[in-house]
Design a protein around this motif. Structure first.
Motif, PDB file in Angstrom:
ATOM      1  N   UNK A 203      49.202  15.581  -6.749  1.00 13.34           N
ATOM      2  CA  UNK A 203      49.212  16.969  -6.302  1.00 13.34           C
ATOM      3  C   UNK A 203      49.829  17.946  -7.289  1.00 13.34           C
ATOM      4  N   UNK A 204      50.217  17.477  -8.467  1.00 13.32           N
ATOM      5  CA  UNK A 204      50.797  18.347  -9.492  1.00 13.32           C
ATOM      6  C   UNK A 204      49.669  19.138 -10.150  1.00 13.32           C
ATOM      7  N   UNK A 205      49.448  20.375  -9.671  1.00 19.13           N
ATOM      8  CA  UNK A 205      48.303  21.163 -10.132  1.00 19.13           C
ATOM      9  C   UNK A 205      48.415  21.539 -11.605  1.00 19.13           C
ATOM     10  N   UNK A 206      49.606  21.849 -12.045  1.00 18.46           N
ATOM     11  CA  UNK A 206      49.772  22.229 -13.446  1.00 18.46           C
ATOM     12  C   UNK A 206      49.381  21.085 -14.372  1.00 18.46           C
ATOM     13  N   UNK A 207      49.809  19.898 -14.029  1.00 18.38           N
ATOM     14  CA  UNK A 207      49.463  18.744 -14.859  1.00 18.38           C
ATOM     15  C   UNK A 207      47.974  18.426 -14.750  1.00 18.38           C
ATOM     16  N   UNK A 208      47.427  18.563 -13.541  1.00 15.87           N
ATOM     17  CA  UNK A 208      45.992  18.307 -13.352  1.00 15.87           C
ATOM     18  C   UNK A 208      45.160  19.302 -14.148  1.00 15.87           C
ATOM     19  N   UNK A 209      45.533  20.578 -14.104  1.00 16.83           N
ATOM     20  CA  UNK A 209      44.779  21.600 -14.838  1.00 16.83           C
ATOM     21  C   UNK A 209      44.837  21.381 -16.337  1.00 16.83           C
ATOM     22  N   UNK A 210      45.925  20.798 -16.827  1.00 23.09           N
ATOM     23  CA  UNK A 210      46.078  20.593 -18.271  1.00 23.09           C
ATOM     24  C   UNK A 210      45.039  19.611 -18.819  1.00 23.09           C
ATOM     25  N   UNK A 211      44.497  18.770 -17.952  1.00 22.14           N
ATOM     26  CA  UNK A 211      43.470  17.803 -18.374  1.00 22.14           C
ATOM     27  C   UNK A 211      42.251  18.527 -18.924  1.00 22.14           C
ATOM     28  N   UNK A 212      41.963  19.719 -18.380  1.00 21.32           N
ATOM     29  CA  UNK A 212      40.749  20.449 -18.743  1.00 21.32           C
ATOM     30  C   UNK A 212      41.029  21.650 -19.640  1.00 21.32           C
ATOM     31  N   UNK A 213      42.251  21.745 -20.155  1.00 22.53           N
ATOM     32  CA  UNK A 213      42.648  22.888 -20.965  1.00 22.53           C
ATOM     33  C   UNK A 213      41.874  22.917 -22.284  1.00 22.53           C
ATOM     34  N   UNK A 214      41.400  24.106 -22.655  1.00 23.12           N
ATOM     35  CA  UNK A 214      40.742  24.288 -23.943  1.00 23.12           C
ATOM     36  C   UNK A 214      39.323  23.780 -24.024  1.00 23.12           C
TER      37      UNK A 214
END
Length: 260
Positions: A203-214
């Motif tokens: 549920x850590x959204x910040x970490x999950x979103x980082x997977x798709x960064x850039x």
């Protein structure tokens, strides 16, 4: 042609979100009847209502299902409405990943959950439909796998093992079903922006979103389009597998990312 899917019946596991929900929408738009299964009843009902409003000509049936229970799988399949007993397409989509840990540190509960869902659940659903599809004279099974079923990476041992199992099961079934009217296919996506990473990281959204960064990841709709293409081919055409990457991804671990 997609008109081949009109009036077909499609059984989808893990249909409450992500790739499963996208498949439900795509098949309903193609004129298929859809059977939506997942553990979250509220999500299933929301999707059912939306599909019935958009596509009143198709039948939409929901069933709460935990694929890790073979008894539950068999009960849900046996209880299908009379008009939906003939299932033409099975989308084995239910699956998940928990954590990103070294093998030595994986809790037994997380190991069991991944193996029970990704492997046993797929097996139970497939076992429930193979005899039916043989008896009715046709069917198509699509297993949603992963690039992790072809490659490995550090801290992904259990998840990669489950998806390698899906690959082995799919390829073995191609031998077993060669003399039957049943086709078997697999879709192995790379990075898809769904709840997948959110679940992986608790549920850590910040970490999950980082997977798709850039980069621009795949969407559930992208994978649903592949499933529609696979299952709308003529009966003599069997697409064994499709590996699907977003542009810029070249392997499970290599992704070109644009800097801010």
């Amino acid at each position: 042609m997609l008109q081949r899917l009109r009036n077909k019946t499609v059984f989808i596991t893990g249909a409450s979100a992500g790739i499963g929900a996208a498949c439900a929408k795509a098949y309903a738009a193609a004129g298929s009847n859809v059977i939506l299964t997942a553990r979250r009843q509220e999500k299933l009902q929301e999707l059912k209502s939306a599909l019935e409003a958009s596509h009143p000509e198709v039948q939409v049936h929901t069933a709460v299902l935990d694929v890790t229970s073979q008894e539950e799988v068999n009960q849900v399949v046996a209880a299908l409405p009379a008009s939906l007993q003939k299932v033409d397409i099975l989308i084995n989509n239910a699956g998940l990943v928990l954590g990103l840990k070294p093998l030595a540190d994986y809790p037994s509960g997380e190991i069991d959950t991944m193996i029970n869902t990704n492997v046993k659940g797929l097996v139970y659903c497939t076992q429930a439909f193979i005899p039916r599809m043989k008896e009715q004279g046709g069917g198509h099974i699509v297993n949603v796998s992963s690039i992790s079923g072809h490659e490995v990476y550090a801290n992904g041992s259990i998840y990669c093992a489950t998806k390698h199992a899906v690959d082995a099961i799919t390829r073995s079934l191609r031998y077993e079903l060669a003399d039957s009217p049943i086709r078997i296919s697999a879709i192995s996506p790379g990075l898809v922006d769904t709840e997948f990473s959110l679940v992986r990281f608790g549920g850590n959204k910040e970490r999950a979103d980082s997977v798709y960064k850039g980069m621009v990841p795949l969407s559930g709709e992208d994978i649903a389009e592949v499933a529609l293409f696979m299952t709308s081919r003529p009966p003599h055409v069997e697409i064994a597998e499709s590996i699907v990457f977003p542009h810029g991804q070249a392997s499970a671990t290599f992704v070109h990312r644009k800097s801010d």
